[in-house]
Design an enzyme around this catalytic site. Sequence first.
Site, PDB file in Angstrom:
ATOM      1  N   LYS A   1      79.220  28.900  14.293  1.00 10.03           N
ATOM      2  CA  LYS A   1      78.284  28.334  13.326  1.00 10.03           C
ATOM      3  C   LYS A   1      78.975  27.114  12.751  1.00 10.03           C
ATOM      4  O   LYS A   1      80.005  27.213  12.077  1.00 10.03           O
ATOM      5  CB  LYS A   1      77.949  29.345  12.239  1.00 10.03           C
ATOM      6  CG  LYS A   1      77.000  28.768  11.224  1.00 10.03           C
ATOM      7  CD  LYS A   1      76.439  29.844  10.309  1.00 10.03           C
ATOM      8  CE  LYS A   1      75.631  29.174   9.225  1.00 10.03           C
ATOM      9  NZ  LYS A   1      76.293  29.182   7.934  1.00 10.03           N
TER      10      LYS A   1
ATOM     11  N   GLY B   1      69.985  29.150   0.798  1.00  9.59           N
ATOM     12  CA  GLY B   1      68.996  28.904  -0.247  1.00  9.59           C
ATOM     13  C   GLY B   1      67.941  29.980  -0.394  1.00  9.59           C
ATOM     14  O   GLY B   1      67.241  30.028  -1.405  1.00  9.59           O
TER      15      GLY B   1
ATOM     16  N   ASN C   1      72.994  35.369   2.339  1.00  7.91           N
ATOM     17  CA  ASN C   1      74.273  35.880   1.852  1.00  7.91           C
ATOM     18  C   ASN C   1      74.210  36.085   0.342  1.00  7.91           C
ATOM     19  O   ASN C   1      74.152  37.208  -0.139  1.00  7.91           O
ATOM     20  CB  ASN C   1      75.395  34.901   2.232  1.00  7.91           C
ATOM     21  CG  ASN C   1      76.781  35.419   1.856  1.00  7.91           C
ATOM     22  OD1 ASN C   1      76.939  36.518   1.356  1.00  7.91           O
ATOM     23  ND2 ASN C   1      77.802  34.621   2.092  1.00  7.91           N
TER      24      ASN C   1
END
Lengths: 402, 255
Positions: free
Chosen positions: B96, B184, B205
């Site tokens: 990532k 977000g 998260n």
Amino acid sequence: MEYINKSILNEKILEDLKKNKIDHMTYLPDMEVLKSDIMDKVLKAVKNYNYYRYTKSDVLYALEKENLSPEDFAALLSPAAAPLLEEIAQKARIITKKHFGNSIYIFTPIYIANYCENYCIYCGFNCHNKINRAKLNEQEIEKEMKAISETGLQEILILTGESRTKSDITYIGEACKIARKYFKLIGLEIYPVNSEEYAYLHKCGADYVTVFQETYNADKYQTLHLSGHKRIFPYRFYAQERALKGGMRGVGFAALLGLDDFRKDAFATGYHAYTLQKKYPHAEIAFSCPRLRPIINNDKINAMNVHEKELLQVVCAYRLFMPFANITISTRECARVRDNMVNIAATKISAGVNTGIGEHADDIASKGDGQFEISDERSVYEVYHTLLKNHLQPVMSDYIYV
Amino acid sequence: MNSDKLILGGYEFTSRFILGSGKFSLELVSACIEKARAEIITLALRRANEGGLANILDYIPKNITLLPNTSGARNAEEAVRIAKLSREIGYGNFIKLEVIRDSKYLLPDNYETIKATEILAKEGFIVMPYMYPDLNVARSLVDAGAACIMPLAAPIGSNKGLSTKDFIQILVDEIDLPIIVDAGIGKPSQACEAMEMGVAAVMANTAIATAGNVAVMAEAFKKAIEAGRSAYLSGIGRIINKGASASSPLTGFLQ
């Protein structure tokens, strides 16, 4: 003189204060001068900071905002914010969780030398204090670091007294290289140096530099720092910027709260960091929050008295103003204060601390006295498990050297 | 529904929920994975200790795909170095990609991200780039060899939801790679809405880490993501806008 915290004075200091001294605003030869306007900005802002101007509604407004301006920060540090401390702490906790979750970073300082050429009248290391001086050699540094790493720590903060002659850059660089073998993250708390020297230390493995400005009141500064390189206020002020120019990833800021008007000093510290981060957006920012204890039996209200309440107000104001910054809580504070601070706004805690020289490994001949007495003597194991018990997650490393 | 797979770099996944791991207690990691039925969990390489105290790897079940990220990288070069280190340690080809040189908002640097994607894709990585949703950048990332596109919904940790909704929709409509919303998302309803829009997966998260009960919130996200996916696949019905029609037919004059 009336504004000096009298606990730090003795007869010799009173005598020395009367002697002629070099100008604290003029750079010495070999000191790098940056073209930067940050100091002017910060000193101007702090000069204009009148904390009596702020009202309860200014504080409430700041608490509702998402992205705080320096004005909001100023309001949070004002006396008007004091009665709202609980609300401020609640908000600070939410913001800390948002940015850090429940992670708390653990590290320990290692004092490799305590020789010092500065005469700071409040400091145990100062060059006129008759303390046991020592400097670890490379083998001893390695022994100490190995002993520390065996406690499970992966982050180390290397400290020296401020003596360029006794602890030169190569010596500190070698210490960084040894530290690389045992730790993932290396921070430095050493005398300010030029940017190319910071670049060298970065190459040796260090990535974070903390410099305490002590006080941002330059007039007061010169009455506290009577001789040595540290006397030169602007050179110290620009240390963080030079460190960033030298390639360091992060920089730390602090005023020793209680040396001067703590609200002004805390404002200046935050604004210094804010201004620098604007100029260097990638810079990681950290705050430390050391304080001089108020003199016992001195109940007179004094702008310099930093009790636990005032300390918490400052820590929370830093948090709300710069939600992403790390905040370290010193072992000068007791376990009760530290354990609560990390539940509100602080994100870094030291453990297994000894401010003396050569105290971590058993068989080191060079032993030197400590800079200050600590109030939290808990081991790494104890701090680690206290954090877990308080539903916080100890993190030994969240860093990669690239 | 079993045939509905998320495909990344040739690997198939049933779950469309990617779990972030950086902000909550390690002892909750495995409960979260289980409740979320997550198959992929992100892992900051900088947080991965080899042995020692507080090692996150000790808490992640072996059958879970680790998605190491390059957090800490401030430019393409650093990201490439971290990715290579990750592979050397043995975390495989998934990466990532996060390139951030802004410590305040943690916004990704799209330009450096494109550069790093190109290098890493050539090196055989399955590159999952985190980006600010810009169509031109997304196209460049496709050309550079990305395996998916991971636009932010709002700044990291903000829990603000789909602030960039219109632009994510454009990516969903125009880009042929999976679009995975990253950063977000603050609550399950927002994750559901993103899935209804047709994004391929959602990552979360902070929303979970800051919940009162971390594991239960992980489960709530799982359900929301599944609901949103089902709605998308079933074809969302027409939504009638009230009060928009003229009272007499506009086409009545036609002969």
